[in-house]
Design a protein around this motif. Structure first.
Motif, PDB file in Angstrom:
ATOM      1  N   LYS A 171      29.000  22.762   0.889  1.00  0.00           N
ATOM      2  CA  LYS A 171      30.284  22.124   1.200  1.00  0.00           C
ATOM      3  C   LYS A 171      30.218  21.338   2.510  1.00  0.00           C
ATOM      4  O   LYS A 171      31.043  20.473   2.758  1.00  0.00           O
ATOM      5  N   GLU A 172      29.261  21.709   3.337  1.00  0.00           N
ATOM      6  CA  GLU A 172      29.051  21.014   4.603  1.00  0.00           C
ATOM      7  C   GLU A 172      27.582  20.619   4.679  1.00  0.00           C
ATOM      8  O   GLU A 172      26.722  21.316   4.136  1.00  0.00           O
ATOM      9  N   PRO A 173      27.290  19.517   5.368  1.00  0.00           N
ATOM     10  CA  PRO A 173      25.878  19.125   5.514  1.00  0.00           C
ATOM     11  C   PRO A 173      25.107  20.180   6.319  1.00  0.00           C
ATOM     12  O   PRO A 173      25.658  20.795   7.235  1.00  0.00           O
ATOM     13  N   PHE A 174      23.862  20.366   5.955  1.00  0.00           N
ATOM     14  CA  PHE A 174      23.023  21.347   6.641  1.00  0.00           C
ATOM     15  C   PHE A 174      22.745  20.877   8.061  1.00  0.00           C
ATOM     16  O   PHE A 174      22.281  19.769   8.295  1.00  0.00           O
ATOM     17  N   ASP A 175      23.072  21.751   9.016  1.00  0.00           N
ATOM     18  CA  ASP A 175      22.791  21.514  10.429  1.00  0.00           C
ATOM     19  C   ASP A 175      22.043  22.743  10.930  1.00  0.00           C
ATOM     20  O   ASP A 175      22.653  23.788  11.177  1.00  0.00           O
ATOM     21  N   GLN A 176      20.746  22.605  11.052  1.00  0.00           N
ATOM     22  CA  GLN A 176      19.888  23.740  11.393  1.00  0.00           C
ATOM     23  C   GLN A 176      20.333  24.424  12.686  1.00  0.00           C
ATOM     24  O   GLN A 176      20.337  25.647  12.771  1.00  0.00           O
ATOM     25  N   ALA A 177      20.749  23.671  13.669  1.00  0.00           N
ATOM     26  CA  ALA A 177      21.171  24.265  14.945  1.00  0.00           C
ATOM     27  C   ALA A 177      22.412  25.137  14.760  1.00  0.00           C
ATOM     28  O   ALA A 177      22.504  26.234  15.333  1.00  0.00           O
ATOM     29  N   LYS A 178      23.359  24.665  13.959  1.00  0.00           N
ATOM     30  CA  LYS A 178      24.581  25.451  13.722  1.00  0.00           C
ATOM     31  C   LYS A 178      24.287  26.695  12.892  1.00  0.00           C
ATOM     32  O   LYS A 178      24.847  27.769  13.153  1.00  0.00           O
ATOM     33  N   VAL A 179      23.417  26.563  11.912  1.00  0.00           N
ATOM     34  CA  VAL A 179      23.045  27.720  11.098  1.00  0.00           C
ATOM     35  C   VAL A 179      22.319  28.748  11.957  1.00  0.00           C
ATOM     36  O   VAL A 179      22.599  29.951  11.883  1.00  0.00           O
ATOM     37  N   ALA A 180      21.410  28.278  12.802  1.00  0.00           N
ATOM     38  CA  ALA A 180      20.677  29.192  13.680  1.00  0.00           C
ATOM     39  C   ALA A 180      21.628  29.888  14.658  1.00  0.00           C
ATOM     40  O   ALA A 180      21.498  31.097  14.901  1.00  0.00           O
ATOM     41  N   ALA A 181      22.585  29.150  15.195  1.00  0.00           N
ATOM     42  CA  ALA A 181      23.551  29.754  16.129  1.00  0.00           C
ATOM     43  C   ALA A 181      24.374  30.827  15.421  1.00  0.00           C
ATOM     44  O   ALA A 181      24.605  31.906  15.974  1.00  0.00           O
ATOM     45  N   ALA A 182      24.809  30.546  14.197  1.00  0.00           N
ATOM     46  CA  ALA A 182      25.583  31.529  13.436  1.00  0.00           C
ATOM     47  C   ALA A 182      24.735  32.760  13.131  1.00  0.00           C
ATOM     48  O   ALA A 182      25.200  33.895  13.267  1.00  0.00           O
ATOM     49  N   ALA A 183      23.494  32.545  12.723  1.00  0.00           N
ATOM     50  CA  ALA A 183      22.601  33.668  12.413  1.00  0.00           C
ATOM     51  C   ALA A 183      22.313  34.494  13.665  1.00  0.00           C
ATOM     52  O   ALA A 183      22.255  35.734  13.602  1.00  0.00           O
ATOM     53  N   ASN A 184      22.154  33.824  14.802  1.00  0.00           N
ATOM     54  CA  ASN A 184      21.922  34.553  16.056  1.00  0.00           C
ATOM     55  C   ASN A 184      23.132  35.397  16.441  1.00  0.00           C
ATOM     56  O   ASN A 184      22.986  36.500  16.967  1.00  0.00           O
ATOM     57  N   ALA A 185      24.330  34.888  16.184  1.00  0.00           N
ATOM     58  CA  ALA A 185      25.547  35.657  16.480  1.00  0.00           C
ATOM     59  C   ALA A 185      25.601  36.918  15.623  1.00  0.00           C
ATOM     60  O   ALA A 185      25.933  37.999  16.107  1.00  0.00           O
ATOM     61  N   ILE A 186      25.257  36.767  14.358  1.00  0.00           N
ATOM     62  CA  ILE A 186      25.249  37.920  13.450  1.00  0.00           C
ATOM     63  C   ILE A 186      24.224  38.946  13.915  1.00  0.00           C
ATOM     64  O   ILE A 186      24.526  40.145  13.994  1.00  0.00           O
ATOM     65  N   ALA A 187      23.030  38.478  14.248  1.00  0.00           N
ATOM     66  CA  ALA A 187      21.982  39.396  14.703  1.00  0.00           C
ATOM     67  C   ALA A 187      22.371  40.074  16.022  1.00  0.00           C
ATOM     68  O   ALA A 187      22.100  41.264  16.212  1.00  0.00           O
ATOM     69  N   ALA A 188      23.018  39.335  16.905  1.00  0.00           N
ATOM     70  CA  ALA A 188      23.425  39.924  18.184  1.00  0.00           C
ATOM     71  C   ALA A 188      24.391  41.084  17.972  1.00  0.00           C
ATOM     72  O   ALA A 188      24.254  42.149  18.593  1.00  0.00           O
ATOM     73  N   ILE A 189      25.340  40.905  17.077  1.00  0.00           N
ATOM     74  CA  ILE A 189      26.286  41.989  16.814  1.00  0.00           C
ATOM     75  C   ILE A 189      25.590  43.144  16.101  1.00  0.00           C
ATOM     76  O   ILE A 189      25.823  44.308  16.409  1.00  0.00           O
ATOM     77  N   ALA A 190      24.712  42.817  15.166  1.00  0.00           N
ATOM     78  CA  ALA A 190      23.976  43.866  14.453  1.00  0.00           C
ATOM     79  C   ALA A 190      23.158  44.721  15.408  1.00  0.00           C
ATOM     80  O   ALA A 190      22.978  45.923  15.181  1.00  0.00           O
ATOM     81  N   ALA A 225      28.700  27.912   3.799  1.00  0.00           N
ATOM     82  CA  ALA A 225      29.188  26.554   3.547  1.00  0.00           C
ATOM     83  C   ALA A 225      28.054  25.527   3.588  1.00  0.00           C
ATOM     84  O   ALA A 225      28.076  24.548   2.835  1.00  0.00           O
ATOM     85  N   GLN A 226      27.063  25.756   4.413  1.00  0.00           N
ATOM     86  CA  GLN A 226      25.978  24.791   4.580  1.00  0.00           C
ATOM     87  C   GLN A 226      24.789  25.043   3.656  1.00  0.00           C
ATOM     88  O   GLN A 226      24.210  24.095   3.122  1.00  0.00           O
ATOM     89  N   GLY A 279      14.452  26.882  10.038  1.00  0.00           N
ATOM     90  CA  GLY A 279      15.150  25.847   9.297  1.00  0.00           C
ATOM     91  C   GLY A 279      14.815  25.730   7.821  1.00  0.00           C
ATOM     92  O   GLY A 279      15.286  24.799   7.166  1.00  0.00           O
ATOM     93  N   ASP A 280      14.025  26.637   7.274  1.00  0.00           N
ATOM     94  CA  ASP A 280      13.669  26.602   5.847  1.00  0.00           C
ATOM     95  C   ASP A 280      14.865  27.092   5.034  1.00  0.00           C
ATOM     96  O   ASP A 280      15.173  28.283   5.012  1.00  0.00           O
ATOM     97  N   GLN A 281      15.538  26.163   4.347  1.00  0.00           N
ATOM     98  CA  GLN A 281      16.775  26.505   3.650  1.00  0.00           C
ATOM     99  C   GLN A 281      16.575  27.546   2.553  1.00  0.00           C
ATOM    100  O   GLN A 281      17.440  28.393   2.342  1.00  0.00           O
TER     101      GLN A 281
END
Length: 155
Positions: free
Chosen positions: A54-73, A48-49, A128-130
């Motif tokens: 569809k949503e404004p880019f928020d680096q902290a939220k994107v990083a948190a989501a990516a960290n969650a994915i990596a943690a499960i992986a 979405a970001q 944070g590099d989109q």
């Protein structure tokens, strides 16, 4: 050092075996599904970001989501796969094809590729590099697709 490494590997194998012994096949499938649903939810936040805008880019939220994915992986989800958890045994309760266990080398490589891609996504999201996030996001999605194409039954 070798002895320490071998001991750690033996302990990991025993822990995986113990996890199999403690969980019913249906519980393994349920835990697996929960992990994948949580990763998909987090992929949606990034999409979405960074992809759809569809949503404004928020680096902290994107990083948190990516960290969650990596943690499960990196969580050892491979322990949630056993021959008793395929469509052959559980029908529509799962979408895992029995071919998964006939092609363990391929399945293992797809899993390792997914983990590498998820870790890369977390790494670039921290920077944070989109453009880099967009590429890494595509790599994660591609590894998901590879597993689905090979080992996921249609509904």
């Amino acid at each position: 050092m070798k002895a320490l490494l071998m001991g750690a590997m033996a302990a990991a194998l025993l822990a995986t075996t113990a996890a199999h012994a403690q969980m019913k096949p249906e519980d393994m499938v349920e835990a697996r599904k929960a992990g994948y649903q949580f990763m998909a939810w987090n992929m949606g936040k990034i999409k979405a970001q960074v992809i759809d805008g569809k949503e404004p880019f928020d680096q902290a939220k994107v990083a948190a989501a990516a960290n969650a994915i990596a943690a499960i992986a990196n969580s050892g989800m491979g322990a949630l796969y056993s021959p008793e958890t395929t469509t052959e045994q559980l029908g529509k309760a799962t979408r895992l094809k029995p071919e998964f266990f006939q092609n363990l080398d391929k399945a293992g490589q797809i899993g390792r590729d997914f983990t590498v891609a998820a870790n890369q996504l977390a790494s670039v999201a921290a920077d944070g590099d989109q453009a880099a996030i967009k590429k890494a996001f595509g790599d994660v999605g591609g590894s998901c697709k590879s597993c689905h194409d090979n080992f996921r039954a249609e509904r």
